[in-house]
Design a protein around this motif. Sequence first.
Motif, PDB file in Angstrom:
ATOM      1  N   VAL A 166      -2.214  -3.587 -10.672  1.00 43.43           N
ATOM      2  CA  VAL A 166      -2.624  -2.289 -10.132  1.00 43.43           C
ATOM      3  C   VAL A 166      -4.038  -2.398  -9.563  1.00 43.43           C
ATOM      4  N   VAL A 167      -4.188  -2.027  -8.293  1.00 47.51           N
ATOM      5  CA  VAL A 167      -5.508  -2.021  -7.649  1.00 47.51           C
ATOM      6  C   VAL A 167      -5.657  -0.688  -6.903  1.00 47.51           C
ATOM      7  N   PRO A 168      -6.225   0.342  -7.542  1.00 46.16           N
ATOM      8  CA  PRO A 168      -6.410   1.620  -6.837  1.00 46.16           C
ATOM      9  C   PRO A 168      -7.203   1.411  -5.551  1.00 46.16           C
ATOM     10  N   THR A 169      -6.672   1.935  -4.450  1.00 41.30           N
ATOM     11  CA  THR A 169      -7.240   1.635  -3.135  1.00 41.30           C
ATOM     12  C   THR A 169      -7.088   2.810  -2.193  1.00 41.30           C
ATOM     13  N   ASP A 170      -8.150   3.148  -1.496  1.00 45.63           N
ATOM     14  CA  ASP A 170      -8.096   4.047  -0.347  1.00 45.63           C
ATOM     15  C   ASP A 170      -8.136   3.154   0.885  1.00 45.63           C
ATOM     16  N   ALA A 195      -1.027  -0.766  -4.535  1.00 48.00           N
ATOM     17  CA  ALA A 195      -2.224  -0.114  -4.016  1.00 48.00           C
ATOM     18  C   ALA A 195      -1.908   1.319  -3.608  1.00 48.00           C
ATOM     19  N   ALA A 196      -2.729   2.240  -4.036  1.00 52.91           N
ATOM     20  CA  ALA A 196      -2.686   3.654  -3.650  1.00 52.91           C
ATOM     21  C   ALA A 196      -3.880   4.306  -4.319  1.00 52.91           C
ATOM     22  N   ARG A 197      -4.057   5.598  -4.095  1.00 48.49           N
ATOM     23  CA  ARG A 197      -5.200   6.278  -4.705  1.00 48.49           C
ATOM     24  C   ARG A 197      -4.907   6.772  -6.117  1.00 48.49           C
ATOM     25  N   ARG A 198      -3.625   6.957  -6.458  1.00 51.22           N
ATOM     26  CA  ARG A 198      -3.266   7.557  -7.747  1.00 51.22           C
ATOM     27  C   ARG A 198      -3.081   6.456  -8.804  1.00 51.22           C
ATOM     28  N   ALA A 199      -4.166   6.115  -9.483  1.00 55.59           N
ATOM     29  CA  ALA A 199      -4.146   4.993 -10.427  1.00 55.59           C
ATOM     30  C   ALA A 199      -3.135   5.206 -11.546  1.00 55.59           C
ATOM     31  N   ALA A 200      -3.070   6.417 -12.088  1.00 58.06           N
ATOM     32  CA  ALA A 200      -2.157   6.665 -13.211  1.00 58.06           C
ATOM     33  C   ALA A 200      -0.703   6.478 -12.793  1.00 58.06           C
ATOM     34  N   THR A 245       0.847  -1.194   0.000  1.00 59.93           N
ATOM     35  CA  THR A 245       0.000   0.000   0.000  1.00 59.93           C
ATOM     36  C   THR A 245       0.884   1.246   0.000  1.00 59.93           C
ATOM     37  N   GLY A 246       0.309   2.341  -0.458  1.00 60.62           N
ATOM     38  CA  GLY A 246       1.106   3.555  -0.594  1.00 60.62           C
ATOM     39  C   GLY A 246       2.203   3.382  -1.623  1.00 60.62           C
ATOM     40  N   ALA A 247       1.911   2.649  -2.698  1.00 56.17           N
ATOM     41  CA  ALA A 247       2.944   2.251  -3.663  1.00 56.17           C
ATOM     42  C   ALA A 247       3.219   3.288  -4.739  1.00 56.17           C
ATOM     43  N   SER A 248       2.548   4.435  -4.699  1.00 52.36           N
ATOM     44  CA  SER A 248       2.748   5.424  -5.761  1.00 52.36           C
ATOM     45  C   SER A 248       3.931   6.344  -5.507  1.00 52.36           C
ATOM     46  N   SER A 249       4.547   6.272  -4.315  1.00 55.38           N
ATOM     47  CA  SER A 249       5.715   7.112  -4.037  1.00 55.38           C
ATOM     48  C   SER A 249       6.385   6.623  -2.761  1.00 55.38           C
ATOM     49  N   GLY A 250       7.541   7.226  -2.459  1.00 59.54           N
ATOM     50  CA  GLY A 250       8.207   6.966  -1.192  1.00 59.54           C
ATOM     51  C   GLY A 250       8.611   5.521  -1.002  1.00 59.54           C
ATOM     52  N   PHE A 251       8.561   5.069   0.272  1.00 60.57           N
ATOM     53  CA  PHE A 251       8.972   3.703   0.591  1.00 60.57           C
ATOM     54  C   PHE A 251       8.197   2.674  -0.230  1.00 60.57           C
ATOM     55  N   ASP A 287     -13.874  -2.017   2.654  1.00 52.21           N
ATOM     56  CA  ASP A 287     -14.309  -2.802   1.498  1.00 52.21           C
ATOM     57  C   ASP A 287     -13.278  -2.739   0.378  1.00 52.21           C
ATOM     58  N   GLN A 288     -12.612  -1.601   0.235  1.00 53.89           N
ATOM     59  CA  GLN A 288     -11.582  -1.493  -0.790  1.00 53.89           C
ATOM     60  C   GLN A 288     -10.351  -2.324  -0.430  1.00 53.89           C
TER      61      GLN A 288
END
Length: 320
Positions: free
Chosen positions: A74-78, A51-56, A27-33, A83-84
């Motif tokens: 890719v699984v966009p997730t909040d 998983a993260a909110r930024r699908a692109a 999770t939080g895979a769109s940046s950082g660690f 449920d997400q």
Amino acid sequence: MLLAFLLAACASQPGREEIANRTYVVTGASSGFGRGVATRVGAQGGNVVLAARRAAVLEEVAGEIRAAGGQALVVPTDVSQPDQVEALAAAAEARFGRIDVWVNNAAVASIGRFEEIPVEDHARVVDVNLKGVIYGSHAALRRFRVRGGGTLVNIASVEGRVPIAYHASYSATKHAVIGLGNALNQELRLGGLGDRIAVSTVLPWAVDTPFWQHAGNYSGRTPRMVLMDGPDEVVDAIIRVSVRPTSELAVGWKAKGAVLGQRIWPGLAERIAGDVVHRAQMESGAPAPPTSGSLYAPVAEGTGVAGSARARMAREDAAR
């Protein structure tokens, strides 16, 4: 010599044979660690569920992983939405058949005096940083029990041991994440599963990732922290404990020193930390308007593993 060898062996990074074909949910895979872990695992032949909110941005990370020889989903997730998170786990199993490692990395923050930060921002920090970790841990451990093994990695912070002024709700959630990991490990031990299912909690020092670009900020000044580390050592540590779990790992000499200081003389450690952070955050840096940052919606900037905070602080200090 033997002790030095053993310590070096423990600190060595896992080889490709230890990671290839294992499935990681990050999770939080769109940046950082999160991005750093995902791309390194993928480059070693791992299957990575992003998983993260930024699908692109996740699609960009997935392309990087595939180009390096790994597989990515890719699984966009909040993560604040249970449920997400459950849908994320189900998608990982449907694509790769199992989950070997689940990394709860997604987090947000709001910086400033506690009572000057809107109460809904504090609640949102709890929703993501604590509830999100609970939801991810719940989804992962249920599946680990069924398959008889797995590793859960929760990213906390040194702030979970030494609370930091002006980061009140963030520090509170990181304390809770440490407590959650300790409690889960006890349950696994008592259930006779401690040798097959592990929970590792990682405690970084302040690190220059896009976290500082994404944080909500009501301090009146740009987000700052002293002696920031780069992200590589933390990314390495997360991957290492995913293969060789340890219940709690403070990363780097500053993190280890802070945790030790808290254990030996907690009042003094917290006072020193508070004084340092007050000077850095409230008395230095450039003026900045209030913002909720990425708490409620993702922001476009800050998609790398490393951030730009140290360079910005150097520019601000040179202009004083």
